[in-house]
Scaffold this active site. Structure first.
Site, PDB file in Angstrom:
ATOM      1  N   ALA A  35       0.800  -1.240   0.000  1.00 20.37           N
ATOM      2  CA  ALA A  35       0.000   0.000   0.000  1.00 20.37           C
ATOM      3  C   ALA A  35       0.834   1.292   0.000  1.00 20.37           C
ATOM      4  O   ALA A  35       0.271   2.374   0.117  1.00 20.37           O
ATOM      5  CB  ALA A  35      -1.011   0.038   1.131  1.00 20.37           C
ATOM      6  N   ALA A  36       2.154   1.190  -0.156  1.00 18.76           N
ATOM      7  CA  ALA A  36       2.969   2.423  -0.233  1.00 18.76           C
ATOM      8  C   ALA A  36       2.574   3.248  -1.455  1.00 18.76           C
ATOM      9  O   ALA A  36       2.400   4.468  -1.375  1.00 18.76           O
ATOM     10  CB  ALA A  36       4.455   2.084  -0.277  1.00 18.76           C
ATOM     11  N   GLY A  37       2.403   2.557  -2.586  1.00 18.53           N
ATOM     12  CA  GLY A  37       2.015   3.250  -3.821  1.00 18.53           C
ATOM     13  C   GLY A  37       0.632   3.879  -3.690  1.00 18.53           C
ATOM     14  O   GLY A  37       0.408   5.013  -4.140  1.00 18.53           O
ATOM     15  N   ASP A  38      -0.300   3.149  -3.076  1.00 20.54           N
ATOM     16  CA  ASP A  38      -1.658   3.691  -2.883  1.00 20.54           C
ATOM     17  C   ASP A  38      -1.630   4.901  -1.950  1.00 20.54           C
ATOM     18  O   ASP A  38      -2.346   5.891  -2.165  1.00 20.54           O
ATOM     19  CB  ASP A  38      -2.589   2.624  -2.285  1.00 20.54           C
TER      20      ASP A  38
HETATM   21  P1  ADP Z   1       4.624   0.531  -5.964  1.00 19.44           P
HETATM   22  O1  ADP Z   1       4.556   0.050  -4.550  1.00 19.44           O
HETATM   23  O2  ADP Z   1       3.298   0.965  -6.510  1.00 19.44           O
HETATM   24  O3  ADP Z   1       5.387  -0.367  -6.900  1.00 19.44           O
HETATM   25  P2  ADP Z   1       6.914   2.234  -5.384  1.00 19.44           P
HETATM   26  O4  ADP Z   1       7.669   1.017  -4.983  1.00 19.44           O
HETATM   27  O5  ADP Z   1       7.558   3.128  -6.384  1.00 19.44           O
HETATM   28  O6  ADP Z   1       5.449   1.895  -5.925  1.00 19.44           O
HETATM   29  O7  ADP Z   1       6.596   3.064  -4.053  1.00 19.44           O
HETATM   30  C1  ADP Z   1       5.673   4.119  -4.028  1.00 19.44           C
HETATM   31  C2  ADP Z   1       6.145   5.193  -3.097  1.00 19.44           C
HETATM   32  O8  ADP Z   1       6.226   4.677  -1.764  1.00 19.44           O
HETATM   33  C3  ADP Z   1       7.532   5.752  -3.401  1.00 19.44           C
HETATM   34  O9  ADP Z   1       7.473   6.814  -4.331  1.00 19.44           O
HETATM   35  C4  ADP Z   1       7.975   6.234  -2.020  1.00 19.44           C
HETATM   36  O10 ADP Z   1       7.376   7.475  -1.718  1.00 19.44           O
HETATM   37  C5  ADP Z   1       7.385   5.197  -1.095  1.00 19.44           C
HETATM   38  N1  ADP Z   1       8.321   4.080  -0.841  1.00 19.44           N
HETATM   39  C6  ADP Z   1       8.266   2.827  -1.339  1.00 19.44           C
HETATM   40  N2  ADP Z   1       9.287   2.074  -0.899  1.00 19.44           N
HETATM   41  C7  ADP Z   1      10.011   2.877  -0.089  1.00 19.44           C
HETATM   42  C8  ADP Z   1      11.206   2.704   0.710  1.00 19.44           C
HETATM   43  N3  ADP Z   1      11.868   1.527   0.739  1.00 19.44           N
HETATM   44  N4  ADP Z   1      11.658   3.758   1.439  1.00 19.44           N
HETATM   45  C9  ADP Z   1      11.017   4.944   1.409  1.00 19.44           C
HETATM   46  N5  ADP Z   1       9.897   5.175   0.683  1.00 19.44           N
HETATM   47  C10 ADP Z   1       9.392   4.154  -0.043  1.00 19.44           C
END
Ligand code: ADP
Length: 285
Positions: A232-235
């Protein structure tokens, strides 16, 4: 406060943990089980609400035992659920198996989400009155097209997170103001994104990069945190971005990247989405 309408999915994730995957025909004991409310639409609605927006969710649950719990999670987060309908049949579910190596296998059954084929007058009124329409692709694409077209016609900004990634009709791209994609989605969509005025590509721990209508790019560095679970980081990123878009790309990206990073510091989907004050605390450091 930005007014956001999310037209999207809501699911119950059924998460089973096992040491190894069963062979075809095998019955085995699992290690654990959890019900985790999710769905990209629901997660992004909660993220936008917690980041400070007023949010209405347009979507569907089924007539099963999950329906009431899914509604409650949105309602308790402060998301308006007056446009959440109940349809016959199952709610959306995702059957997830996590093995001892941390590898996932996921089966998504669209259920009620697949039946989101119509927008009624009240849905359209909500979209027209909003500042931002936020959509993903876990409901039928024609519904997303109809929502985006109505938003555009009424001056509501359209944010699309094209996930799960798929080929989309040019008529949809023509209505999108802001696209939020991860690196894999950006690679798959390629030149389709050229038609979108504002494109934000998320880069995991490295943050995100923004490309504006004038071709100017703006990098948003990642925020260093102790990562526990990136679900859910992306969401969370997308919801927070939509909530702060009216303050301009630079500020919206800072909120989004901080919120996304905070979401990785806790286990789970909706439970890991940070509140406005948590984001503000980290932003001001
Ligand atoms: P998805 O999960 O949709 O593939 P990402 O991996 O690019 O997308 O992560 C989405 C956002 O979540 C990133 O732009 C960042 O803000 C945050 N994020 C994800 N992983 C990390 C991490 N390891 N450390 C810090 N922020 C993170």
């Amino acid at each position: 406060m930005a007014r956001i309408v999310v037209v999207g999915s809501i699911n119950m994730d059924l998460v089973t943990t096992v040491r190894r995957r069963p062979e075809p025909g095998e019955t085995m004991s699992g290690e654990g089980f959890a019900l985790v409310p999710g769905g990209k639409g629901s997660n992004q609605a909660i993220a936008a609400r917690r980041a400070g927006a007023e949010v209405t969710f347009v979507g569907a649950v089924g007539d099963d035992v999950f329906a009431e719990e899914l509604r409650r999670v949105l309602h308790d987060a402060g998301v308006r659920v007056s446009r959440l309908r109940r349809v016959d049949g199952p709610s959306g579910v995702a059957a997830i198996v996590v093995d001892g190596n941390g590898e996932n296998s996921i089966i998504v059954v669209g259920g009620a989400n697949s039946r989101m084929t119509e927008l009624d007058d009240a849905d359209l009124e909500a979209i027209a009155a909003a500042d931002v329409l936020l959509c993903q692709l876990e409901i039928p694409v024609p519904t997303v097209v109809a929502a985006a077209r109505h938003a555009r016609a009424n001056g509501t900004a359209v944010v699309l997170n094209p996930s799960p990634v798929q080929e989309l009709p040019a008529e949809l791209w023509a209505e999108v103001d802001i696209a939020v994609v991860n690196e894999g989605e950006a690679a798959q969509l390629g030149s389709a994104l050229d038609a979108v005025p504002h494109v934000i590509t998320t880069l995991g721990a490295d943050g995100a990069i923004y490309r504006g209508p004038d071709g100017i790019t703006l990098p948003q560095p990642g925020v260093r945190v102790n990562v526990v679970d990136t679900t859910a980081a992306g969401d969370t990123f997308t919801g927070a971005l939509a909530a702060h878009w009216h303050e301009g790309p630079e500020i919206a990206l800072a909120w989004a990247s901080t919120a996304g990073a905070l979401a990785t510091t806790k286990l789970g989907a909706s439970a890991s989405i940070p509140t406005r004050s948590e984001i503000e605390r980290l932003l001001s450091r």
